[in-house]
Enzyme design. Structure first.
Site, PDB file in Angstrom:
ATOM      1  N   GLY B 164       0.793  -1.223   0.000  1.00 49.80           N
ATOM      2  CA  GLY B 164       0.000   0.000   0.000  1.00 49.80           C
ATOM      3  C   GLY B 164       0.825   1.272   0.000  1.00 49.80           C
ATOM      4  N   GLY B 165       2.045   1.192  -0.502  1.00 48.05           N
ATOM      5  CA  GLY B 165       2.844   2.414  -0.631  1.00 48.05           C
ATOM      6  C   GLY B 165       3.551   2.849   0.632  1.00 48.05           C
ATOM      7  N   GLU B 200      15.180  -2.081  -5.826  1.00 47.90           N
ATOM      8  CA  GLU B 200      15.193  -2.601  -7.190  1.00 47.90           C
ATOM      9  C   GLU B 200      15.107  -1.480  -8.207  1.00 47.90           C
ATOM     10  OE1 GLU B 200      10.536  -3.945  -7.534  1.00 47.90           O
ATOM     11  OE2 GLU B 200      11.953  -5.388  -6.724  1.00 47.90           O
ATOM     12  N   ILE B 203      11.222   1.173 -13.027  1.00 46.31           N
ATOM     13  CA  ILE B 203      10.957   1.183 -14.471  1.00 46.31           C
ATOM     14  C   ILE B 203      10.284   2.492 -14.892  1.00 46.31           C
ATOM     15  CG2 ILE B 203       9.608   0.056 -16.286  1.00 46.31           C
ATOM     16  CD1 ILE B 203      10.345  -2.585 -14.967  1.00 46.31           C
ATOM     17  N   GLU B 275       0.754  -9.055  -8.573  1.00 50.98           N
ATOM     18  CA  GLU B 275       0.939  -7.718  -9.110  1.00 50.98           C
ATOM     19  C   GLU B 275       2.196  -7.686  -9.963  1.00 50.98           C
ATOM     20  OE1 GLU B 275      -1.369  -4.931  -5.887  1.00 50.98           O
ATOM     21  OE2 GLU B 275       0.827  -4.878  -5.861  1.00 50.98           O
ATOM     22  N   GLU B 289       4.676  -8.230  -6.408  1.00 54.50           N
ATOM     23  CA  GLU B 289       4.333  -8.890  -5.151  1.00 54.50           C
ATOM     24  C   GLU B 289       3.023  -9.641  -5.320  1.00 54.50           C
ATOM     25  OE1 GLU B 289       4.189  -5.321  -2.683  1.00 54.50           O
ATOM     26  OE2 GLU B 289       2.025  -5.508  -2.606  1.00 54.50           O
ATOM     27  N   ASN B 291      -0.520 -10.358  -3.371  1.00 55.51           N
ATOM     28  CA  ASN B 291      -1.392 -10.003  -2.262  1.00 55.51           C
ATOM     29  C   ASN B 291      -2.249 -11.208  -1.921  1.00 55.51           C
ATOM     30  OD1 ASN B 291      -0.508  -7.311  -2.039  1.00 55.51           O
ATOM     31  ND2 ASN B 291      -1.732  -6.794  -3.827  1.00 55.51           N
ATOM     32  N   ARG B 293      -4.928 -11.901  -0.362  1.00 59.92           N
ATOM     33  CA  ARG B 293      -6.224 -11.504   0.196  1.00 59.92           C
ATOM     34  C   ARG B 293      -7.108 -11.019  -0.936  1.00 59.92           C
ATOM     35  NH1 ARG B 293      -5.374  -6.121  -0.864  1.00 59.92           N
ATOM     36  NH2 ARG B 293      -3.251  -5.432  -0.487  1.00 59.92           N
ATOM     37  N   VAL B 296      -9.114  -4.493  -2.943  1.00 53.77           N
ATOM     38  CA  VAL B 296     -10.111  -3.425  -2.988  1.00 53.77           C
ATOM     39  C   VAL B 296     -10.848  -3.454  -4.330  1.00 53.77           C
ATOM     40  CG1 VAL B 296     -10.455  -0.917  -2.932  1.00 53.77           C
ATOM     41  CG2 VAL B 296      -8.711  -1.959  -1.479  1.00 53.77           C
TER      42      VAL B 296
END
Lengths: 174, 496
Positions: B164-165, B200, B203, B275, B289, B291, B293, B296
């Protein structure tokens, strides 16, 4: 009644006269001056909203705020409109509200915690330069200077919790 | 099926799960903090249990209190929603030990994918393409500098436990490296009690494309195609759509295959999302990554595939086989979701407070997942998102037009919302032609058309003037009858 207002950063003079069946409203932004006769029939307050038929365009409007600032909502859009005259300013100052001050300081719009302060007193900063980081609503928010200025006073410390409306940093001129 | 499902979450996602339970005839229980007594999920659930004070740490993240609520309610399953404890392996394990089903993957899967460094290694082993970067965590500034010199600027520093940043920093110049490194570490420590970070390559023209996957406890795994979530502000998604017009059919097929292979490789069960960072020039995709779950933005997948992902989660958690096979799943039409947040559309600063009026849009092919209602006070303690608005269209343009129409119907007054920002984005050329990247708001939106051009300025001004006039008139009347000095002041002519 006469008001001075701001819309999209532009100064506007508004004159409004109430008659039994209509309002006569003159808008003057310095370049264009126009008068609108708004029939009370066309501006009706309902339970949930105001229905405003403006030149036959139908707006369902909500207005909140009082004193010297009005927030107007319609069609998924909104506008904050500062609007004042001598009388409303006096009302506000008697109420103890800040009136139209601001611009010379950075204040918190909501309760939060100061995560980091990126400037020191006496620093010269440019408009839009990050000055501090505040955590609110799970996010770290970068607060930026509103204009080119000198940091006159820092009123908070790292780690401090602040209330809504607290002044965090006072700006001075170069 | 379960006797009762407790939903360890709040807001719109709690409502989403309540609705799935209702449709399946499963009794459901909500939990709430002091700040949420009047939240819609509490009002609509079958049962509601108090779990603590407003700060998440003391309520929605308070495992001890949640366990008490679960015991008291007699729930035999817990749906974690997204955020909060949804990716907390210890919580999933604790439930398992207490004989309660966690509606989600196994604690081992969560652990594996929750550690971004481990996840990256596992994916590389499974043959999933990854972005060049540090092999694992970077332990100090010296090592970071060495790795960064190898892979070149710009780079991105990420929290190993993140999402989530949070705990994430992009570094474009060597002189910013130290500051960003420290900032990422302290934010990571703050949010995840873990300051391990990795780095990393960043891009340049990236799109965010993700693949929805679903596994069950019988070794089956499928994907439900992609979602594009490139419109983001501060690394948080704002607009999501499916399908993505940037992904060629052949790449779409490959992304799906890779995701299914990886899902099977880790024995994953339940809903999950891979993702990818997608290079729009080369059409290459790299694993970012997973997720573990519900996302949203899951509604856009539901709208184009026709499958109810939450019901499927409950089915799978109850031990049933996946109700659909890969060949059953197709993308029909186009769906776009926007996140309506209580925030300033220009600065993105949160704007919590009392919602005065609330009218949700209606009409054909519109879905609103919202917990807003009139006079509801949006708490300062949680996420600023108050509603998701999803439109379906036979074509992408149909969906865009429908969303624009619905956003214009949306009334949320009293607080600032990003509705005008969303409307502005939807009419931008780069959004319409689909070439937008994750940097759209930062880079391409600079010459944004006036956010507030949708309504005739004069309508706003006249309404404000009439209200200001009425306010002043009323106040003068009050003061007059008080025999105060306002008597001299009142504009008697206006009073009649």
């Amino acid at each position: 009644m006469y008001f001075e207002g701001t819309s999209k950063g532009k100064k506007i003079e508004v004159e409004i006269f109430e008659h039994p069946t209509e309002w006569l409203i003159t808008l003057n932004d310095g370049e264009l001056k126009e008068t609108h006769a708004v029939k009370k029939w066309d501006y009706q307050r309902m339970d949930d909203a105001i229905s405003f038929l403006f030149e036959n365009t139908s707006y369902m409007i909500n207005v909140h705020g009082e004193g010297v600032k009005y927030n107007v909502y319609t069609r998924g859009s909104y506008r904050e409109i500062p609007l004042h005259n001598d009388e409303s300013l006096l009302h506000e100052s008697l109420k103890g509200g800040g009136g139209l001050t601001g611009g010379d300081s950075l204040s918190s719009g909501m309760p939060g915690k100061i995560v980091d302060i990126l400037v020191a007193e006496g620093d010269e900063v440019k408009a839009d330069q990050p000055v501090l980081i505040m955590e609110a609503m799970k996010m770290e928010n970068e607060m930026r200077a509103s204009r080119d200025c000198v940091i006159k006073e820092i009123k908070v410390e790292k780690g401090q919790s602040v209330e809504s409306g607290s002044v965090l940093i006072v700006y001075g001129d170069k | 099926m379960f006797k009762k499902v407790l939903i360890a979450n709040r807001g719109e996602i709690a409502l989403r799960v309540i609705r799935a339970c209702r449709e399946m005839g499963i009794p459901n229980a909500a939990v709430y903090s002091n700040a949420d007594r009047q939240s819609l999920h509490v009002l609509l659930a079958d049962e509601a249990y108090f779990v603590g004070p407003p700060p998440s740490r003391e309520s929605y993240l308070n495992v001890e209190n949640l366990m008490k609520a679960i015991k008291k309610s007699g729930a035999d399953a817990v749906h974690p929603g997204y955020g909060f404890l949804s990716e907390n392996a210890d919580f999933a394990r604790l439930l398992k030990e207490n004989g309660i089903t966690f509606v989600g993957p196994s604690p081992e899967s969560i652990e594996l994918m929750g550690d971004k460094v481990q996840a990256r290694k596992t994916m590389m082993d499974a043959g999933v393409p990854t972005v060049p970067g540090s092999k694992g965590a970077v332990t100090d500034l010296e090592e970071l500098t060495r790795v960064v010199n190898e892979i070149g600027y710009p780079v991105i520093i990420k929290a190993a436990a993140g999402g989530g940043g949070k705990g994430m920093r992009i570094v474009k110049r060597p002189e910013d490296l130290e500051l960003s490194y420290n900032a990422a570490k302290s934010e990571a420590m703050n949010y995840f009690s873990n300051d391990v970070v990795y780095v990393e390559r960043f891009i340049q023209n990236p799109k965010h494309i993700e693949i929805q996957v679903f596994g069950d406890n019988h070794g089956n795994a499928v994907h439900l195609f992609e979602r594009e979530c490139s419109i983001q502000r501060r690394h948080q998604k704002l607009i999501e759509e499916s399908p993505s017009i940037a992904v060629p059919e052949e790449v779409r097929r490959r992304m799906g295959e890779v995701a299914v292979t990886a899902t099977k490789a880790i024995g994953y069960s339940g809903a999950g999302t891979f993702e990818f960072i997608f290079d729009n020039e080369t059409k290459e995709f790299f694993f970012m990554e997973m997720n573990t779950r519900l996302q949203v933005e899951h509604p856009v997948t539901e709208m184009v595939t026709g499958y109810d992902l939450v019901k499927e989660q409950l089915n799978v958690a109850a031990g049933k086989k996946l109700s659909f096979k890969q060949e059953d799943i197709t993308q029909n039409g186009h769906a776009i979701e926007v996140r309506v947040c209580a925030e300033d559309p220009e600065t993105y600063l949160p704007s919590p407070g009392k919602i005065e009026r609330c009218r949700h849009p209606q009409g054909p092919f519109i879905r609103v997942d919202s917990y807003a209602y009139p006079q509801y006070e949006v708490p300062i303690y949680y996420d600023p998102m108050v509603a998701k608005l999803i439109a379906w269209g036979k074509t992408r343009q149909d969906a865009i037009d429908r969303l624009q129409r619905a956003l214009a119907e949306f009334t949320l007054s009293g607080i600032k919302t990003n509705i005008v920002l969303l409307r502005s984005i939807l009419e931008q050329e780069k959004f319409i032609d689909g070439t937008y990247t994750t940097q759209f708001l930062e880079k391409d939106f600079k010459n944004r058309r006036d956010l507030f051009h949708f309504v005739d300025d004069r309508a706003f001004l006249i309404a404000a003037a009439i209200e200001a006039h009425n306010d002043l008139k009323n106040r003068s009347v009050e003061k007059m009858t008080d025999k105060s000095r306002w008597k001299d002041f009142g504009r008697i002519g206006a009073l009649r």
